[in-house]
Enzyme design. Structure first.
Site, PDB file in Angstrom:
ATOM      1  N   ASP A 178      45.432  43.386  41.073  1.00 24.20           N
ATOM      2  CA  ASP A 178      44.025  43.793  40.981  1.00 24.20           C
ATOM      3  C   ASP A 178      43.149  42.607  41.361  1.00 24.20           C
ATOM      4  O   ASP A 178      43.107  41.598  40.640  1.00 24.20           O
ATOM      5  CB  ASP A 178      43.693  44.263  39.558  1.00 24.20           C
TER       6      ASP A 178
ATOM      7  N   TYR B 241      38.028  41.670  37.553  1.00 20.83           N
ATOM      8  CA  TYR B 241      39.318  41.466  36.890  1.00 20.83           C
ATOM      9  C   TYR B 241      39.496  40.034  36.391  1.00 20.83           C
ATOM     10  O   TYR B 241      40.606  39.643  36.024  1.00 20.83           O
ATOM     11  CB  TYR B 241      40.450  41.840  37.844  1.00 20.83           C
TER      12      TYR B 241
ATOM     13  N   CYS C 287      48.990  50.493  34.018  1.00 23.72           N
ATOM     14  CA  CYS C 287      48.647  49.494  33.009  1.00 23.72           C
ATOM     15  C   CYS C 287      48.163  48.208  33.669  1.00 23.72           C
ATOM     16  O   CYS C 287      47.044  47.789  33.479  1.00 23.72           O
ATOM     17  CB  CYS C 287      49.844  49.218  32.107  1.00 23.72           C
TER      18      CYS C 287
ATOM     19  N   CYS D 111      51.470  31.212  23.071  1.00 21.99           N
ATOM     20  CA  CYS D 111      50.258  30.479  22.697  1.00 21.99           C
ATOM     21  C   CYS D 111      50.428  29.907  21.302  1.00 21.99           C
ATOM     22  O   CYS D 111      50.691  30.646  20.348  1.00 21.99           O
ATOM     23  CB  CYS D 111      49.048  31.415  22.732  1.00 21.99           C
TER      24      CYS D 111
END
Length: 219
Positions: A130, A135, A198, A207
């Protein structure tokens, strides 16, 4: 055309938009809770851009402690934009998800961990296949505390990415502006369309903040 979609417009060049909001759902398709409130006292709001908002919204509505989510647009100039307008790159908006959550059950730091681990924040004006400013990776903070947490988490995740040999974070961390709800067919899209697109995926790097792990500099 590609350059137009990957370069943010100036305010003067942005589409004019309209005074009337687009038609959206009144309640969440999954939970039945009101998209626009009222929300329970003491609940907080977060806004994240991680690429196509269809998959992103499902990631967040599935979390314990999240009250309601919605798909929308923010970060640009055009008032009450349509999806078609945002796709031109001439509104300045990003596709985002607004998350209303109970801080007694899930913290903003927990949400940040989910944010970083469920998309690739190093790609600039795109997310996977995308491509375009809509985005882009973004955190739109609503309080100074959110800003501090977002910046600390960004620095912590950059250290983790660097250690893994990956690139530089391009995520925009900026004050939240006006949030515009996306059209009704975008709300809870993957619940309405279980086989729908999706489009999000993480870097595979964990993280090191959130879910009970303090960000760098926190006690």
């Amino acid at each position: 055309m590609l350059s137009q979609k990957t370069t943010l417009p100036t305010a003067d060049a942005a589409l004019p938009g309209r005074t009337t909001p687009v038609t959206t759902d009144e309640v969440h398709f999954v939970s039945g809770r009101p998209l626009k409130g009222p929300h329970p006292e003491g609940f907080q709001t977060a806004i994240f851009g991680m690429g196509c908002f269809w998959g992103v919204e499902r990631v967040f509505w599935s979390l314990p402690g999240v009250w309601v989510t919605s798909a929308g647009y923010t970060g640009g100039f055009t008032p009450n934009p349509t999806y078609e307008e945002t796709c031109t790159g001439l509104t300045g908006h990003a596709e985002v998800v607004q998350v209303v959550f109970n801080p007694a059950e899930i913290s903003y730091g927990d949400l940040l961990k989910v944010f970083w681990e469920n998309h690739d924040p190093t790609q600039g004006m795109r997310q996977g296949g995308d491509i375009g400013t809509t985005y882009r990776s973004a955190i739109y903070y609503l309080t100074e505390d959110q800003k501090a947490e977002a910046e600390a988490s960004r620095d912590a995740y950059q250290a983790a990415l660097t250690a893994a040999g990956q690139g530089e974070i391009t995520t925009e961390v900026t004050p939240a502006g006006v949030y515009y709800f996306a059209e009704d067919y975008h709300q809870a899209y993957l619940a309405k369309n279980p086989e729908g697109y999706c489009g999000i995926g993480g870097t595979g790097v964990v993280c090191p903040i959130g879910i009970g792990v303090p960000a760098s500099g926190e006690a």
